[in-house]
Write a protein that holds these residues in place. Structure first.
Motif, PDB file in Angstrom:
ATOM      1  N   THR A 193       0.825  -1.196   0.000  1.00 26.95           N
ATOM      2  CA  THR A 193       0.000   0.000   0.000  1.00 26.95           C
ATOM      3  C   THR A 193       0.867   1.256   0.000  1.00 26.95           C
ATOM      4  OG1 THR A 193      -1.793  -1.169   1.101  1.00 26.95           O
ATOM      5  CG2 THR A 193      -1.835   1.237   1.227  1.00 26.95           C
ATOM      6  N   PHE A 194       1.994   1.227   0.742  1.00 30.40           N
ATOM      7  CA  PHE A 194       2.905   2.377   0.726  1.00 30.40           C
ATOM      8  C   PHE A 194       3.362   2.674  -0.689  1.00 30.40           C
ATOM      9  CE2 PHE A 194       3.527   1.183   5.181  1.00 30.40           C
ATOM     10  CZ  PHE A 194       3.337   2.412   5.763  1.00 30.40           C
ATOM     11  N   ALA A 195       3.778   1.627  -1.380  1.00 29.92           N
ATOM     12  CA  ALA A 195       4.258   1.803  -2.748  1.00 29.92           C
ATOM     13  C   ALA A 195       3.137   2.329  -3.639  1.00 29.92           C
ATOM     14  CB  ALA A 195       4.799   0.483  -3.291  1.00 29.92           C
ATOM     15  N   LEU A 196       1.957   1.748  -3.525  1.00 30.96           N
ATOM     16  CA  LEU A 196       0.833   2.157  -4.374  1.00 30.96           C
ATOM     17  C   LEU A 196       0.405   3.597  -4.113  1.00 30.96           C
ATOM     18  CD1 LEU A 196      -1.254  -1.131  -4.223  1.00 30.96           C
ATOM     19  CD2 LEU A 196       0.017  -0.238  -6.189  1.00 30.96           C
ATOM     20  N   VAL A 197       0.378   3.987  -2.842  1.00 30.99           N
ATOM     21  CA  VAL A 197       0.003   5.370  -2.510  1.00 30.99           C
ATOM     22  C   VAL A 197       0.994   6.339  -3.139  1.00 30.99           C
ATOM     23  CG1 VAL A 197      -0.131   7.047  -0.614  1.00 30.99           C
ATOM     24  CG2 VAL A 197      -1.308   4.845  -0.426  1.00 30.99           C
ATOM     25  N   GLN A 198       2.279   6.005  -3.048  1.00 30.06           N
ATOM     26  CA  GLN A 198       3.286   6.907  -3.604  1.00 30.06           C
ATOM     27  C   GLN A 198       3.262   6.905  -5.129  1.00 30.06           C
ATOM     28  OE1 GLN A 198       7.043   7.239  -1.363  1.00 30.06           O
ATOM     29  NE2 GLN A 198       6.170   5.636  -0.079  1.00 30.06           N
ATOM     30  N   GLU A 199       2.980   5.755  -5.734  1.00 30.45           N
ATOM     31  CA  GLU A 199       2.898   5.697  -7.190  1.00 30.45           C
ATOM     32  C   GLU A 199       1.689   6.474  -7.708  1.00 30.45           C
ATOM     33  OE1 GLU A 199       2.971   1.527  -8.111  1.00 30.45           O
ATOM     34  OE2 GLU A 199       5.089   1.349  -7.621  1.00 30.45           O
ATOM     35  N   ALA A 200       0.641   6.537  -6.912  1.00 28.40           N
ATOM     36  CA  ALA A 200      -0.581   7.245  -7.317  1.00 28.40           C
ATOM     37  C   ALA A 200      -0.721   8.577  -6.576  1.00 28.40           C
ATOM     38  CB  ALA A 200      -1.794   6.359  -7.056  1.00 28.40           C
ATOM     39  N   LYS A 201       0.415   9.165  -6.184  1.00 29.63           N
ATOM     40  CA  LYS A 201       0.377  10.389  -5.361  1.00 29.63           C
ATOM     41  C   LYS A 201      -0.363  11.534  -6.040  1.00 29.63           C
ATOM     42  CE  LYS A 201       5.067  11.766  -6.640  1.00 29.63           C
ATOM     43  NZ  LYS A 201       5.408  10.582  -7.402  1.00 29.63           N
ATOM     44  N   ASP A 202      -0.380  11.559  -7.376  1.00 25.45           N
ATOM     45  CA  ASP A 202      -1.091  12.621  -8.088  1.00 25.45           C
ATOM     46  C   ASP A 202      -2.593  12.546  -7.865  1.00 25.45           C
ATOM     47  OD1 ASP A 202       1.330  13.525  -9.004  1.00 25.45           O
ATOM     48  OD2 ASP A 202       1.136  12.593 -10.981  1.00 25.45           O
ATOM     49  N   MET A 203      -3.088  11.385  -7.466  1.00 24.92           N
ATOM     50  CA  MET A 203      -4.516  11.197  -7.220  1.00 24.92           C
ATOM     51  C   MET A 203      -4.872  11.461  -5.751  1.00 24.92           C
ATOM     52  SD  MET A 203      -4.927   7.711  -9.444  1.00 24.92           S
ATOM     53  CE  MET A 203      -6.642   7.487  -9.034  1.00 24.92           C
ATOM     54  N   MET A 204      -3.865  11.689  -4.922  1.00 29.09           N
ATOM     55  CA  MET A 204      -4.071  11.873  -3.488  1.00 29.09           C
ATOM     56  C   MET A 204      -4.211  13.358  -3.147  1.00 29.09           C
ATOM     57  SD  MET A 204      -3.907   8.847  -2.186  1.00 29.09           S
ATOM     58  CE  MET A 204      -3.617   7.278  -2.997  1.00 29.09           C
ATOM     59  N   HIS A 205      -4.775  13.632  -1.987  1.00 30.91           N
ATOM     60  CA  HIS A 205      -4.817  14.997  -1.461  1.00 30.91           C
ATOM     61  C   HIS A 205      -3.407  15.322  -0.997  1.00 30.91           C
ATOM     62  CE1 HIS A 205      -9.203  15.436  -1.530  1.00 30.91           C
ATOM     63  NE2 HIS A 205      -9.225  14.146  -1.227  1.00 30.91           N
ATOM     64  N   GLN A 206      -2.721  16.179  -1.719  1.00 28.36           N
ATOM     65  CA  GLN A 206      -1.307  16.456  -1.473  1.00 28.36           C
ATOM     66  C   GLN A 206      -1.047  16.974  -0.056  1.00 28.36           C
ATOM     67  OE1 GLN A 206       1.196  15.574  -3.719  1.00 28.36           O
ATOM     68  NE2 GLN A 206      -0.610  14.577  -4.559  1.00 28.36           N
ATOM     69  N   GLU A 207      -1.940  17.849   0.437  1.00 30.34           N
ATOM     70  CA  GLU A 207      -1.715  18.425   1.759  1.00 30.34           C
ATOM     71  C   GLU A 207      -1.814  17.376   2.866  1.00 30.34           C
ATOM     72  OE1 GLU A 207      -6.073  18.279   1.394  1.00 30.34           O
ATOM     73  OE2 GLU A 207      -4.506  18.872  -0.005  1.00 30.34           O
ATOM     74  N   ALA A 208      -2.423  16.236   2.560  1.00 32.48           N
ATOM     75  CA  ALA A 208      -2.598  15.182   3.563  1.00 32.48           C
ATOM     76  C   ALA A 208      -1.731  13.955   3.284  1.00 32.48           C
ATOM     77  CB  ALA A 208      -4.068  14.773   3.626  1.00 32.48           C
ATOM     78  N   LEU A 209      -0.906  13.996   2.249  1.00 34.18           N
ATOM     79  CA  LEU A 209      -0.135  12.810   1.886  1.00 34.18           C
ATOM     80  C   LEU A 209       0.820  12.380   2.998  1.00 34.18           C
ATOM     81  CD1 LEU A 209       0.420  10.686  -0.252  1.00 34.18           C
ATOM     82  CD2 LEU A 209       2.083  12.246  -1.290  1.00 34.18           C
ATOM     83  N   GLY A 210       1.540  13.310   3.574  1.00 32.00           N
ATOM     84  CA  GLY A 210       2.462  12.977   4.667  1.00 32.00           C
ATOM     85  C   GLY A 210       1.734  12.372   5.856  1.00 32.00           C
TER      86      GLY A 210
END
Length: 196
Positions: A160-177
């Motif tokens: 999941t860590f890898a997938l979240v980072q690979e799809a980071k453009d689809m994530m809420h950037q301010e909450a990614l960390g």
């Protein structure tokens, strides 16, 4: 006339290409990390690349393996001759694996992963037994590990860590960390006894 390299020179050039390739991958992503950019970075002609790697996908896969080797060196450095690392060291190492300077995951996309999987079906296949064995070997060198581990959940959280980072453009950037921090805490709760 093609260049002829000694075995030592060939290995040194291979290492330089992998290190340069990783830096280019971090800067440009897989799609825009061209063979030309890699060979220019190490002062070789484009056609020389194929003396080292049969395809760009195989080269990227070799970068992944190269980064894993670096991670193992760090793992042994943390152990420093001891049998086990502390829980704090283990947590720090896991964070390094998935969000440190040497991790490749933030620089690949899910499309890149699919291209690699299509080009390297034998090398990139998910082997559940191997994953469990790898996690078990890893945890055998750590203190405070839970009994009766749920290995498939641990493996899925790691992926999941890898997938979240690979799809980071689809994530809420301010909450990614914060999201990654929450995932780490969840992973740690499955691996280690909670500190009181």
């Amino acid at each position: 006339m093609p260049q002829v390299f000694s075995l030592k020179e060939k290995e040194e050039l291979r290492q330089k290409m992998l290190a340069s390739g990783f830096e280019l991958l971090k800067k440009h992503g897989m799609t825009h990390t061209s063979i030309e950019k890699v060979t220019q970075a190490v002062g070789l002609g484009r056609s020389t690349f194929y003396n080292f790697f049969p395809t760009k996908e195989k080269f990227i896969y070799e970068i992944i393996c190269y980064q894993r080797e670096k991670a193992m060196v760090k793992f042994h450095k943390i152990l420093n001759g001891r049998q086990k690392m502390t829980v704090a060291e283990a947590k720090e190492y896991l964070r390094y694996l998935y969000s440190g300077d040497d991790t490749i995951y933030p620089y690949l996309t899910t499309t890149d992963e699919a291209k690699l999987q299509a080009a390297l079906p034998d090398d990139f296949v998910v082997d559940v037994e191997l994953e469990i064995h790898t996690i078990d070997n890893f945890l055998n060198h750590m203190e405070g590990v839970r009994e009766n581990l749920d290995y498939p959940v641990i493996a899925n959280l790691m992926k999941t860590f890898a997938l979240v980072q690979e799809a980071k453009d689809m994530m809420h950037q301010e909450a990614l960390g914060r999201t990654l921090d929450s995932l780490f805490e969840l992973l740690f709760s499955f691996m280690f006894y909670l500190e009181e």
